[in-house]
Scaffold this motif. Structure first.
Motif, short mmCIF file in Angstrom:
data_model
loop_
_atom_site.label_atom_id
_atom_site.label_comp_id
_atom_site.label_asym_id
_atom_site.label_seq_id
_atom_site.Cartn_x
_atom_site.Cartn_y
_atom_site.Cartn_z
N SER B 32 -50.55 -19.28 15.67
CA SER B 32 -50.56 -18.40 16.48
C SER B 32 -52.37 -17.27 17.29
O SER B 32 -52.73 -18.10 17.18
CB SER B 32 -50.20 -16.79 15.32
N GLN B 173 -50.50 -5.84 20.59
CA GLN B 173 -49.29 -6.01 20.09
C GLN B 173 -48.13 -6.20 20.67
O GLN B 173 -47.12 -7.26 20.37
CB GLN B 173 -49.13 -5.12 18.73
N TRP B 186 -43.14 -10.82 18.25
CA TRP B 186 -44.21 -11.78 18.18
C TRP B 186 -43.48 -11.27 16.01
O TRP B 186 -43.84 -10.83 15.42
CB TRP B 186 -45.08 -10.53 18.08
N GLN B 187 -43.34 -12.75 15.48
CA GLN B 187 -43.25 -12.98 14.17
C GLN B 187 -44.54 -13.58 14.02
O GLN B 187 -44.92 -15.14 14.18
CB GLN B 187 -42.33 -13.54 14.00
N PRO B 188 -45.62 -12.91 12.99
CA PRO B 188 -47.58 -13.60 13.26
C PRO B 188 -47.16 -14.81 12.97
O PRO B 188 -47.92 -16.11 13.19
CB PRO B 188 -47.69 -12.85 12.79
N ASN B 189 -46.34 -15.63 11.38
CA ASN B 189 -46.26 -16.41 11.39
C ASN B 189 -45.12 -17.58 12.31
O ASN B 189 -45.56 -19.02 11.86
CB ASN B 189 -46.18 -16.72 10.31
N GLY B 190 -44.52 -16.97 12.83
CA GLY B 190 -43.70 -17.75 12.93
C GLY B 190 -43.29 -18.28 15.15
O GLY B 190 -43.74 -19.32 15.13
N PHE B 215 -44.97 -21.56 16.81
CA PHE B 215 -46.22 -21.73 16.52
C PHE B 215 -45.75 -22.88 14.97
O PHE B 215 -45.76 -22.62 14.01
CB PHE B 215 -47.07 -20.59 15.50
#
Lengths: 316, 499
Positions: B32, B173, B186-190, B215
C-alpha cells in the motif's frame, strides 16, 4: 445448562480478551522501528520538530501505560482508534476487510467439516483396504503440507494449465457471483485441506470406536441397514469430539487465512494485520488482532455451550 | 441432472470464465502507499501512483531523463540566471472542476517551502526567494543565486489547488491534481483506483478508462497474476522474476538502466573509515562484476557515482583506478593507514533480496583483504532508524538516484547534507558542489561534476556497487507502455489496451 456455568465462561472470555489486548499492545511496541521511522522511511530531510509533531499526532510521545489506558478506554466505548496511515477510523477499515475473511473461513469450515464426515465414514468402513490406505496417506499429507506452499503451487498450476482463470484477488459475491466463486476455489482448498485431513481422521477413529460397541451389534442384530448404523448410531456418538474439533479448527483457520490471503491477494483481515504490522500502524494491529481473538474465543465459547447442550454432564 | 453433476458443472463454469477485456489496466505493486499527499510522501509506491498520473508539475522528465514542458508550456530564463518566467497551459482544470492558474503554482511552491507542512521536498525549492503571479497564465520565480538544477527540481513539485495550501491532512487521503487520471477510491489493504480525467487538457488523452493499482505483497502471486492476465503491469520486478517471466508467451519484460543503485556505505565518523585510504582499500577489494553476476543474475553494470542512465553526466567507471580489484594493493593501503588486520566490523543490510545477496558477496570479498564483517540482517524499521542516526560501521542499501547530479550529490555528500548519514565532510567536495549548482554553462558544469565523480568514486564514503536493470513486466495486450529510468509510470497517459 446452569446460569452459573454460563457466567463463569463469560468471565473467562473477558479475562482472555483483556489479557490479549495487553499482550498485543506490548508486543507490537517491542518491534524495533516506530511508526514515524517507517512513515518517513529513508528520508532524513526532516526536522526534529516534524518528527515530534508526528509522534504527538499519533500519540506515541506519551508513556506506554497512558497510551494503553487511553486505548482500552476507547475500546470499552466502542472506539477502536484511528489508522495512523490513512486517518480513517479503524472500525471502518476492519469493516471494509472483514467479509472476504468471513467468507473464506465459512466456506473452508463448510468444505473441511462437510467432506470430513463421508470421508471419515469411508475410511472407517473400508479399514485396511487399498483405497483406505491411499486416503489415509492423503490425510497425513494434508496435515503436513503448509497452506502457503499449497497455495503457491496451485496458482502456478492453474496459471499454466488453465490460463484465463481468475484465481487472485477478491470480488464480492453480490457484485459478481461467478467471479467470486472462481477466486474462492483455490484459497478454500488451501485453507480447508488441513482441517479436512484432521477431521476425517477424527471421524474415522470415533466411528471405529463406535462400531465396536455393543449397541451397534444390537442394532445390526435387529436388522438396521448400513447407512442407518453409520449415520444415525455411530456418527451421533462421534459428534461431541467432532464439534469440539471443528470449533478449535475454526480458530486456527483464522491464522491460516492470514497466510492464504497473502498468497492469493485477498483483501481480508489477515492481510490487513500483516500490512499494519509492517507499517507499525499500532491502532490497526491492536484492533484487528483483538477482533480476530474475539472471534476465536467466541467460537470456542459457542462450541462449549453446544457441547454442554449435547452432553449435560460437562456443566456439572 | 444429479446434484454431483450440477456441482461439477458449476465448478467447471466458474473456473473457465475468463477476464473480459476492459480499457482499465491493473498494475500490481508490492504494498500500500504511505499516504498520497504529493508534498509529503517519500515511499516509492506512493510516488509511482500519484506523480504524473494524478498530479503534474511545471516541468516533466522524459524517458531520456531530460527536462521537458509540463503544466508550463514554455519558460524564459533571465540573463543573470536568477529569474525564470513560466508560461502556463491554458484550459487546464483540477479534478474538482476548478481552473488551474498561476495562483495554484505559487501556492504549491509556498506549501512545499512552509515549515508547518514540513515537506521532504523543501530543499528542492530553497533557492526560490520570490514568487510573482504576473497574470493568471504567467508566473515568475526568482532565485537567490543561479541554480542550474531548478527545472529538474520543479518536475518533482506537484501543483495542487491553491485552497489546500495550509492543509496538512486531506491530500493524504484524497488527491486532487490536474493529471490524466482522477482518484476514485483507496481501499487501504486492496487497491487504489483511478479513472480517466475527461477534462484532460491534451486532446485524445488519456486513452485508458482507468488504472487500478492492486497491492500484492507476494512476488510469486504477482508473477502468476501477470501470466494469467489478472494483472497487466508489474513495475520494478527483481532480476529472478524478470528471468522467469521472459519465457512467458503473453508477457514482455521491458528493461532499462536504473538510476537507482546499490551501495556499500561507510561511517566516516567511526574508525577506521575516517581515513580516505581505508575507503579506497574497500573499493579495491570489491569486484563489482562478480557481485553483479552472483547477486543480480548478471543484470546490471558496475556503478560509478552517477548512473549511466544520466548519459550527459556519467563518467565511465572503468576509468577509476580503484575499480580494478587489487587485494595486495588494498592490503598495502590498509597497512599505510595503520589498520591491523583482521579488522572486525558490522554490516547492516537493508531487508531486500538483492541487497541481502549483494551483502553476502561483499562479505566474502572484504574478507580477502582482512576485513571481517558480520552481516546484520535487519528488519526495515530498525535499518531505517540506524541509518538515519548514523548508527552503523557499514551498510548495504539501495538509493533512488536523481535526474540531475546536484540533487543527488548535494544532499548526500555535502558536509551536513540532509541525507549525508556517512558524516562525510570534505572541503574540496563542498566547494565543487557549490560551484556545480550555480554554473549554468553545461560544459563547465559537466567538468565540475567529472571532478566530483572521480574523487567520490575512490575515497568517498559510499562504494557505489551496481546500477541494476529496471525491469517491468507488461502484458502483451497493453500497448505503448514505455518504462522510464526513474521508475515513474509517466507513459500510462499514452497506453491503450488491445481488444
Amino acid at each position: 445448562m446452569s446460569h452459573r456455568y454460563l457466567i463463569s465462561r463469560l468471565v473467562d472470555l473477558a479475562i482472555v480478551l483483556f489479557g490479549v489486548s495487553a499482550i498485543v499492545f506490548l508486543m507490537i511496541r517491542l518491534i524495533p522501528g516506530d511508526a514515524v521511522a517507517i512513515m518517513l522511511g529513508a528520508n532524513t530531510e526532516v526536522t526534529p520538530e516534524r518528527i515530534a509533531e508526528l509522534e504527538a499526532r499519533i500519540g506515541i510521545d506519551k508513556p506506554l501505560l497512558e497510551q494503553y489506558g487511553r486505548w482500552i478506554w476507547g475500546v470499552l466505548q466502542g472506539d477502536l482508534g484511528t489508522s495512523i496511515w490513512t486517518g480513517r477510523p479503524v472500525t471502518q477499515e476492519i469493516a471494509a476487510n472483514i467479509w472476504p475473511t468471513v467468507e473464506l473461513t465459512l466456506l473452508s469450515i463448510l468444505v473441511g467439516a462437510g467432506l470430513s464426515i463421508p470421508l471419515g465414514a469411508f475410511m472407517a468402513e473400508a479399514r485396511g483396504k487399498g483405497a483406505e490406505v491411499v486416503v489415509r496417506i492423503g490425510a497425513i499429507a494434508g496435515l503436513t503440507i503448509p497452506s502457503f506452499w499449497l497455495g503457491i503451487v496451485s496458482i502456478f498450476l492453474v496459471s499454466k494449465f488453465l490460463p484465463g482463470v481468475q484465481a487472485l484477488g477478491y470480488v464480492p459475491f453480490h457484485q459478481d457471483p461467478l467471479g467470486n466463486l472462481q477466486r474462492m476455489i483455490l484459497p478454500v482448498i488451501a485453507l480447508s485441506l488441513p482441517m479436512l485431513a484432521n477431521l476425517s481422521r477424527l471421524v474415522r477413529s470415533a466411528m471405529l470406536d463406535a462400531l465396536s460397541q455393543d449397541y451397534i451389534r444390537t442394532a445390526k442384530a435387529k436388522g438396521a441397514g448400513r447407512r442407518r448404523i453409520i449415520y444415525k448410531h455411530a456418527l451421533r456418538n462421534a459428534l461431541i469430539p467432532f464439534i469440539t474439533s471443528v470449533g478449535v479448527s475454526a480458530g486456527y483457520l483464522l491464522g491460516g487465512a492470514i497466510v492464504v490471503e497473502q498468497v492469493f491477494a485477498i483483501p481480508g483481515l489477515g492481510r490487513l494485520v500483516l500490512g499494519a504490522i509492517a507499517e507499525r500502524n499500532y491502532p490497526l494491529v491492536q484492533a484487528t488482532i483483538l477482533v480476530m481473538t474475539a472471534a476465536f474465543v467466541i467460537v470456542n465459547f459457542v462450541v462449549d455451550m453446544l457441547y454442554s447442550v449435547i452432553d449435560p454432564r460437562v456443566t456439572r | 441432472m444429479t446434484l454431483r453433476k450440477l456441482g461439477l458443472g458449476l465448478l467447471a463454469s466458474t473456473m473457465l470464465v475468463g477476464a473480459a477485456s476492459a480499457a482499465t489496466i491493473d498494475v500490481a505493486i508490492d504494498s500500500s502507499p504511505a499516504g498520497l499527499d504529493p508534498h509529503l510522501i517519500t515511499a516509492f509506491n506512493s510516488v509511482v501512483i500519484v506523480q504524473s498520473n494524478i498530479y503534474e508539475a511545471l516541468t516533466a522528465i522524459d524517458k531520456d531523463l531530460a527536462v521537458v514542458p509540463g503544466l508550463a508550456e514554455s519558460w524564459e530564463i533571465s540573463a543573470d540566471g536568477l529569474t525564470y518566467t513560466f508560461k502556463l497551459h491554458d484550459g487546464v482544470k483540477f479534478h474538482d472542476g476548478t481552473t488551474f492558474d498561476a495562483e495554484d503554482v505559487a501556492a504549491s511552491i509556498r506549501r512545499v517551502q512552509s515549515e508547518a507542512i514540513a515537506s521532504p521536498l523543501a530543499s528542492r525549492v530553497t533557492p526560490i526567494t520570490g514568487i510573482e503571479v504576473i497574470d493568471p497564465l504567467t508566473v515568475a520565480l526568482t532565485l537567490n543565486a543561479p541554480f542550474a538544477p531548478i527545472l529538474s527540481s520543479l518536475s518533482g513539485i506537484a501543483i495542487v489547488p491553491a485552497e489546500v495550501e495550509s492543509n496538512a491532512e486531506s491530500l493524504q487521503q484524497v488527491p486532487v491534481g490536474t493529471g490524466p487520471f482522477k482518484f476514485v477510491e483507496w481501499q487501504p489493504n486492496g487497491f487504489i483506483s483511478l479513472e480517466k480525467n475527461p477534462d484532460y487538457y491534451v486532446a485524445g488523452l488519456p486513452k485508458l478508462d482507468g488504472v487500478k493499482f492492486s497491492f500484492v505483497p507476494e512476488s510469486a502471486t504477482r508473477q502468476v497474476g501477470i501470466t494469467s492476465g489478472e494483472y497487466d503491469l508489474l513495475p520494478g520486478i527483481d532480476p529472478a522474476t524478470a528471468l522467469q517471466l521472459q519465457g512467458q508467451p503473453n508477457v514482455t519484460v521491458q528493461e532499462t538502466r536504473d538510476i537507482a543503485y546499490t551501495l556499500l556505505g561507510m561511517n566516516v565518523s567511526r574508525e577506521p573509515f575516517g581515513n580516505p585510504k581505508v575507503r579506497e582499500a574497500v573499493n579495491m577489494l570489491l569486484n563489482r562484476q562478480e557481485i553483479i553476476d552472483a547477486a543480480l543474475f548478471g543484470m546490471g553494470v558496475p556503478a560509478g557515482p552517477l548512473s549511466p542512465a544520466l548519459v550527459n553526466w556519467a563518467v565511465d567507471p572503468s576509468t577509476y583506478a580503484c575499480y580494478t580489484t587489487n587485494v595486495d594493493g588494498a592490503k598495502a593501503l590498509l597497512a599505510e593507514a595503520g589498520v591491523t588486520t583482521p579488522l572486525k566490523l558490522k554490516l547492516n543490510v537493508l531487508p531486500r533480496q538483492d541487497t541481502r545477496d549483494i551483502a553476502q558477496v561483499v562479505q566474502q570479498q572484504l574478507a580477502a583483504g582482512g576485513i571481517e564483517v558480520e552481516l546484520i540482517n535487519q528488519e526495515i524499521g530498525q535499518f531505517v532508524q540506524d541509518w538515519r542516526n548514523s548508527n552503523f560501521d557499514l551498510f548495504v542499501s539501495a538509493n533512488g538516484g536523481s535526474p540531475d547530479p546536484d540533487e543527488y550529490f548535494y544532499r548526500t555528500f555535502y558536509g551536513g547534507g540532509s541525507t549525508n548519514v556517512f558524516k562525510y565532510d570534505d572541503a574540496e567536495i563542498d566547494t565543487w558542489l557549490d560551484e556545480g549548482r550555480s554554473e549554468t554553462d553545461p560544459a563547465a558544469r559537466k567538468a565540475i561534476y567529472d571532478k566530483v565523480q572521480a574523487k567520490l568514486a575512490c575515497d568517498g564514503p559510499a562504494a557505489h556497487i551496481a546500477y541494476g536493470s529496471l525491469n517491468t513486466a507488461v502484458n502483451n495486450s497493453v500497448k505503448d507502455f514505455v518504462i522510464f529510468p526513474n521508475g515513474r509510470l509517466t507513459s500510462l497517459v499514452n497506453v491503450s489496451v488491445a481488444e
